[in-house]
Scaffold this active site. Sequence first.
Site, PDB file in Angstrom:
ATOM      1  CG  HIS A  13     -55.768 -57.118  25.653  1.00  0.00           C
ATOM      2  ND1 HIS A  13     -56.952 -56.552  25.505  1.00  0.00           N
ATOM      3  CD2 HIS A  13     -54.607 -56.295  25.025  1.00  0.00           C
ATOM      4  CE1 HIS A  13     -56.884 -56.367  24.348  1.00  0.00           C
ATOM      5  NE2 HIS A  13     -55.193 -56.508  23.716  1.00  0.00           N
ATOM      6  CG  ASP A  15     -53.163 -58.580  21.934  1.00  0.00           C
ATOM      7  OD1 ASP A  15     -53.718 -57.771  21.679  1.00  0.00           O
ATOM      8  OD2 ASP A  15     -51.926 -58.631  23.575  1.00  0.00           O
ATOM      9  CG  ASP A 125     -53.449 -52.781  23.463  1.00  0.00           C
ATOM     10  OD1 ASP A 125     -53.165 -51.691  23.573  1.00  0.00           O
ATOM     11  OD2 ASP A 125     -52.753 -53.528  23.153  1.00  0.00           O
ATOM     12  CG  HIS A 350     -55.155 -54.400  18.289  1.00  0.00           C
ATOM     13  ND1 HIS A 350     -56.081 -55.338  19.485  1.00  0.00           N
ATOM     14  CD2 HIS A 350     -53.917 -54.915  19.626  1.00  0.00           C
ATOM     15  CE1 HIS A 350     -55.974 -55.383  20.055  1.00  0.00           C
ATOM     16  NE2 HIS A 350     -55.250 -55.561  21.028  1.00  0.00           N
TER      17      HIS A 350
END
Length: 906
Positions: A13, A15, A125, A350
């Site tokens: 994941h 980010d 997420d 996010h």
Amino acid sequence: MEKLTAHIISHSHWDREWYMPFEKHRYDLVKLIDRLLDLFQIDPRFKSFHLDGQTVLLEDYLEIRPERKQELMQAIQDKKIYIGPWYVLQDAFLTSSEANVRNLLYGLQDSKQYGVMTKLGYFPDTFGIYGQAPQLLKQAGIETAAFGRGVKPTGFNNTVGEMQSYESPFSEMNWLSPDGSSVLGILFANWYSNGNEIPVGEDAKLFWDKKLNDVQKYASTPHLLFMNGCDHQPVQKDIGEAIEKAKELYPNIQFVHSNFDDYIEAIHEHLPENLQSIHGELRNQRTDGWSTLVNTASARIYLKQMNQECQSLLEKAAEPLSVMAYSLGFEYPRHYLRYAWKTLMQNHPHDSICGCSVDEVHREMVTRFEKAKQTTEMIIDDKTAEIAANIHTNYFNHAENSVPLVVFNASGKKRNKVITKVIEFEKIYFEDMPYEQIPDYLQTKPLPKLNITDSNGIVQLSEIKDKGVKFGYDLPDDGFRKAYFAKIIEVQFMAKDLPGLGYSTYYVTDVKMGDHTTERNILTSDRELENEFLHIEIHDNGSYTLTYKETGKVYHQLGIYENTGDIGNEYMFKKTQDDSLTTEQLAANITVIENNPLRAAVEIVHNWEIPKCAAESFEKEKLKLTWHKNRSSGRSDETTVIQIRTRLALDKKAKGPHIKALINNSAKDHRIRVLYPTNLHSSHHYADSIFEVVKRNNQPEIDWENPNFDHHQQAFISVSDENQGLTIGNKGLNEYEVLPEKNTIAVTILRSVSELGDWGVFPTPEAQCLGENTAEWTIIPHVGNVVTSQMAQQMYEYQTPLIVVQTDSHDGDLPKAKSFLQWQGQSLALTSVKLAEESNDIMTRWFNTSDKNVNLTATFEDTSSHFHSNIVEEKYNVHEGNEIRKTVKPYEIITLGWGMEKRRER
């Protein structure tokens, strides 16, 4: 019973920016993809890798490693690396409806360039998901969504929690939008790291005993999902060996290095008939309320404001104006629009738009917002100039001092609006006079008596002020720059019945005998403002009473400010033990700053003494990583004075005042909200969300423990008793709460926090938002609720800019006023007018805000055919003619297209 299959999906994941800035995270991303490409070459047991559902990572990688593009593309086409469907993993609630569509559209477009994409709505997420997501996914041909938040059973630290009841007993469920669209929802019930770092040694048995039990607890099929990775997780190179070890330990279970395509196909073949259905928004409503991350909506509000401005300029100005110009024969700037959108969307992940990263991340975001805005403004300037150059702007009597102004309204509906514009009344180029003499010459030259007329020569109510002299320059298309000084004036006038998706021409011209119009001023006393719709009385404490003339309904004590200590973090608000403070007993300094028949404005100044920061014990709680729910610090005894300068303005024809607050913040660890007691009896309220005016309960579910019940909003929040209603519109204020006492709407206008939060100690001093902050909103009373009263449309217009362009007098083949798109449809909201990404068809989109069928009639000027489409701009049901009649179902999102057989030549 069928043999259990453990699907192990390798992923990371990613980010793009979070606890480190973008470039530091990218350094590791490049390592990750390099290792992946190498691993595919040396280990045939390593089958595939899921690249987190966002194609921006491909751009990030190839900017550093362009020489490996062909190798990367081959791995994607060989289904070793799975990409798409998004451009970025956005925050769903803090990005606009159209931004969510563009995110999918550009992600799919990028994926097509590589030849293969994953048909999965991937929200691993996302901090809650809007209720219309299934409808959007279905329109894009995506039948399955995977998400990590929004539905029980995930709790603190994403561990499985026990409850009296679940929204779904399985990790698989049917997820329905308000219109009835349904997709299969897959919840990461044990989080997207439940198969992370699989051991290959003696501890493998212990690992798998626990993991298999955890997943079987919620799986509805014999196919078990194990996500092999986590945040910024390096690839597990020995996953092949780990799988072989698992096979030895559990001969009755099939272990496979899998991918989402295979996993989804497998579970679809074995889904039980009794899957639970969940409806609408996924916001963790059945939790204790401490891990919803909803207060990211108020972290670093300045980012939300910049985002709202950029989105509005792109959606409500640049794109529709470009379509207008295109229909006249000019180039559609598809390449620049894509650049502006992608630059803006790089702020939409996010951990970015939510304001929950380290300070370096958000500094870089400001630069991206500025780049997106600058690009968009250039598109707007270019397209309005092209259109204006073709309007017949010559004034009726060719008055010498006549200055044409073209007002562009891209909202799609007629509007009445007070226009304030600074224009260049007279300019002298450096080549025409020694430049050092020009300012004095212009300054001393008397300004003639002027007024404003419409395109029919009818004098308009106006105010004109001399604003001095300024420097300027032209950049000709065919020559060197030309510098000048100009005498500038500020014109203020009422633009009536501005055509939807069109323009009107007005003129600054000499006053002739009898050419004047007068009306009474809006301010009737130092404390009272009034127009045909409202009466507002301002009180000594700066609050105000609003009377809605149509019904006589009176709203008392509006606009009181509330201040509360905040010992939470960028993710979640946590109130201190102290009582909240308000301005109810604080005297305000009230001054009239503008008063004429078009507009009146009053400045309300509060000098407010509040605690300077949280108590010293707060620092200890942060160092101990005390979870925000369990913090108990109060506020310091030391105080500071913050100043709030509130400008309350009421325009002629406005149905509510416009309010702008300037907050000089010298305090830390606190939250400021503005309060609007409605005194309306209702158990629910309405808020603008993504392609939906969503109905939410005022009180939480029985499982909720958090004393705060905050929510996300886009354009507005509204409370009504179905007879009377009060709606608060905003510009970039995304957090609100409806308080039980008097059903008070509380809108957050500033939140100051000191740390990122989550898994470590990450100080964020810039999240305290010290210094100047601003907030803008409007308040409109009405009959009925926000949908039946058509007030939702008013609030969308509040966020839609009018573009005013000064031009010269010239001949042209366009009339002085024109509407390009005419449409009718009660309760419909127009969200987009653009050209298709892969054709030159004009695409328009609406959504039905109501629970009833609505008849839409729409005509686009100068088009020859029309067709139905969807959010990914597929074309079907093509018909001749430029008029469309369509029944739009309740809550439906509808995209319609027009084709041009022949455009004008330029």
